[in-house]
Structures are given as C-alpha cells and as structure tokens.
Design a protein around this motif. Structure first.
Motif, PDB file in Angstrom:
ATOM      1  N   ARG A 140      -7.980  -6.089  -5.682  1.00 38.31           N
ATOM      2  CA  ARG A 140      -7.334  -5.202  -7.053  1.00 38.31           C
ATOM      3  C   ARG A 140      -7.667  -3.650  -6.981  1.00 38.31           C
ATOM      4  N   GLU A 141      -8.716  -3.221  -6.423  1.00 43.87           N
ATOM      5  CA  GLU A 141      -8.951  -1.533  -6.501  1.00 43.87           C
ATOM      6  C   GLU A 141      -8.714  -1.081  -5.281  1.00 43.87           C
ATOM      7  N   GLY A 142      -8.829  -2.208  -3.783  1.00 44.25           N
ATOM      8  CA  GLY A 142      -9.020  -1.819  -2.366  1.00 44.25           C
ATOM      9  C   GLY A 142      -6.943  -1.616  -2.748  1.00 44.25           C
ATOM     10  N   LEU A 143      -6.170  -3.103  -3.262  1.00 41.46           N
ATOM     11  CA  LEU A 143      -4.695  -2.341  -3.180  1.00 41.46           C
ATOM     12  C   LEU A 143      -4.707  -1.671  -3.602  1.00 41.46           C
ATOM     13  N   ALA A 144      -5.590  -0.203  -4.483  1.00 43.93           N
ATOM     14  CA  ALA A 144      -4.758   0.363  -4.495  1.00 43.93           C
ATOM     15  C   ALA A 144      -4.881   1.154  -4.221  1.00 43.93           C
ATOM     16  N   LEU A 145      -5.813   1.984  -3.762  1.00 45.79           N
ATOM     17  CA  LEU A 145      -6.526   2.127  -2.920  1.00 45.79           C
ATOM     18  C   LEU A 145      -5.836   2.811  -1.582  1.00 45.79           C
ATOM     19  N   LEU A 146      -4.779   1.029  -1.332  1.00 45.75           N
ATOM     20  CA  LEU A 146      -4.497   1.523   0.578  1.00 45.75           C
ATOM     21  C   LEU A 146      -3.049   1.729  -0.284  1.00 45.75           C
ATOM     22  N   LEU A 147      -2.689   1.621  -1.513  1.00 47.14           N
ATOM     23  CA  LEU A 147      -1.008   2.016  -1.887  1.00 47.14           C
ATOM     24  C   LEU A 147      -1.198   3.745  -1.979  1.00 47.14           C
ATOM     25  N   ARG A 148      -1.841   3.963  -2.838  1.00 46.37           N
ATOM     26  CA  ARG A 148      -2.056   5.072  -2.962  1.00 46.37           C
ATOM     27  C   ARG A 148      -1.935   6.396  -1.665  1.00 46.37           C
ATOM     28  N   ALA A 149      -3.382   5.954  -1.058  1.00 47.69           N
ATOM     29  CA  ALA A 149      -3.436   6.174   0.632  1.00 47.69           C
ATOM     30  C   ALA A 149      -2.406   6.681   1.237  1.00 47.69           C
ATOM     31  N   GLU A 150      -1.197   5.802   0.777  1.00 54.91           N
ATOM     32  CA  GLU A 150       0.260   5.717   1.818  1.00 54.91           C
ATOM     33  C   GLU A 150       1.548   6.410   0.679  1.00 54.91           C
ATOM     34  N   GLY A 151       0.711   7.189   0.024  1.00 56.57           N
ATOM     35  CA  GLY A 151       1.902   8.096  -1.338  1.00 56.57           C
ATOM     36  C   GLY A 151       2.040   7.351  -2.124  1.00 56.57           C
ATOM     37  N   ASP A 180       5.636  -3.347   4.913  1.00 54.53           N
ATOM     38  CA  ASP A 180       6.904  -3.632   5.876  1.00 54.53           C
ATOM     39  C   ASP A 180       7.735  -4.002   4.471  1.00 54.53           C
ATOM     40  N   ALA A 181       6.759  -5.695   4.204  1.00 50.85           N
ATOM     41  CA  ALA A 181       7.129  -6.673   3.508  1.00 50.85           C
ATOM     42  C   ALA A 181       7.171  -5.961   2.125  1.00 50.85           C
ATOM     43  N   LEU A 182       6.101  -5.037   1.404  1.00 54.80           N
ATOM     44  CA  LEU A 182       6.568  -4.544   0.262  1.00 54.80           C
ATOM     45  C   LEU A 182       7.951  -3.880  -0.418  1.00 54.80           C
ATOM     46  N   HIS A 183       8.201  -2.688   1.561  1.00 52.30           N
ATOM     47  CA  HIS A 183       9.027  -1.616   1.470  1.00 52.30           C
ATOM     48  C   HIS A 183      10.436  -2.244   1.247  1.00 52.30           C
ATOM     49  N   ARG A 184      10.605  -3.680   2.204  1.00 56.13           N
ATOM     50  CA  ARG A 184      11.797  -4.808   1.764  1.00 56.13           C
ATOM     51  C   ARG A 184      11.933  -5.384   0.789  1.00 56.13           C
TER      52      ARG A 184
END
Length: 214
Positions: free
Chosen positions: A13-24, A118-122
């Motif tokens: 959960r926290e890894g996903l949050a960090l990854l996504l926030r790093a992508e803006g 890519d999947a997330l944005h799709r």
C-alpha cells in the motif's frame, strides 16, 4: 488524477502510494479495510481506485464487492483491481458489469513500473487493462468445442491483445502488422463469433468477454 488505494498489505500500500506520488499523481487516501475505502471514495470523489481483490475480514472477494459498490456510489469511477494470482470468476465478473474504466492486474505487474503506469493511465482514460498472464491462462482453459476454436492463430493473437485493452494501433505495433490488417482480423473475429453490428452492444467488449469467460 486523484487516486484512492485499498490494500491491506501495508508494504504494498505504501509502496504504491510512493510510486504514484513520485510520478506526480495525487494519492488522496489509502485504506486497509473495505469500509474505510468506501468512506474515502465518498469523501474525496477520486478519479481512480486501486483495489486489492482479497481484503479483511475473510480475504475472499471483499475488494471486488467494495469496488462494485464504489462504482455504484460514484458512477464513472475507474477501478484497477490487483490480485496475487489469476482468479477467473473475479476477472469475468468485474468486466461483465461494463468494461469501460476497469482493469485487472496481477500484483507482480506493479514491479514493472512502465507497464503498470501504462495500464493505470489506460483505465483512467476509460479503457480496459487485463493482465497478459490472466489472458494467457484463461485462453489455455478454453474448451475444444468452444466457438473460439473457429479463430485462426493470428485472430486469437489479436483477440488476446484486445482483451489486454490495447487499441488497433497498439495491436499493430505489437504484432508488427498494419492497422488495416488488424481491422481486417477484427472484422473476421466478429463474424466468426456471430457478433453482428448492433448499436445496443459494443462488439469489441462482447468479444473480449466471451474470450475471458471461456
């Protein structure tokens, strides 16, 4: 893009949050329980929800149930479901309610950051994203007398990529053919699956659902 994450594994959960926030990307809330997830959806009105299939208390289908309820409360909410392994019933049930803005990925895909994003944005854009491994395993379970057996090997390749959520241009690039050739294969797929033009149904989605259900 505003996202809510529902995942009971704290590290993921926290890894996903960090990854996504790093992508803006704006992660507006995270939750480890279905009820807390639904509360977050009500409060923040996110664009996308990333939801684990198995959540407390029974770790069976709570995530899927919560995702369906979240889309009922917030029509148009895009949902990307994560699962540790292929669960055919959940994959097909999720898509059966309408494929727009829905995705089903294995959790291992998160580590392949470019593919995951890519999947997330799709999905956020109203498309569909189904993990290639899910597609492959479901294809392997097809019955010998399945109507899909009418398809040529190339047509099955095209349908598999359609099931992943790829458009005609992306399919053409993946198979190294022209878009015209892809369009021709898709027309043939529709014909062999007896999917006549009908304004009330999206033949592309119907073909994919038949593929996944088998």
């Amino acid at each position: 893009m505003r996202i809510v994450i529902a995942e009971d594994d704290a590290l993921l959960r926290e890894g996903l949050a960090l990854l996504l926030r790093a992508e803006g990307i704006d992660v507006v809330a995270t939750a480890d329980q279905p009820a807390a997830f639904l509360d977050a959806v009500d409060e923040h009105k996110p664009d996308v929800a990333i939801v684990d299939v198995r959540m407390p208390p029974t770790h069976t289908d709570e995530g899927i149930v919560a995702a369906v309820e979240a889309r009922r409360r917030l029509p148009g909410l895009a949902v990307l479901v994560l699962s540790a392994y292929v669960e055919q019933a959940f994959a097909t049930d999720l898509l059966a309610g309408g494929a727009a803005g829905l995705g089903y990925l294995l959790k291992e895909r998160v580590g392949r950051v470019e593919e995951f994003l890519d999947a997330l944005h799709r999905v956020a854009g109203g498309g569909t994203a189904v993990d290639p491994e899910v597609v492959g395993l479901l294809l392997a379970r097809s019955r010998p007398d399945d109507a899909l057996e009418r398809l040529s090997p190339r047509e099955r390749d095209v349908l598999a990529l359609m099931a992943e959520g790829l458009g005609n241009g992306a399919i053409a690039e993946r198979l190294v053919v022209t878009e015209g050739a892809v369009h021709k294969h898709i027309r043939s797929i529709f014909a062999k699956l007896d999917l006549a033009p009908d304004d009330r149904a999206d033949r592309r989605v119907t073909a994919v659902l038949r593929y996944l259900r088998k």
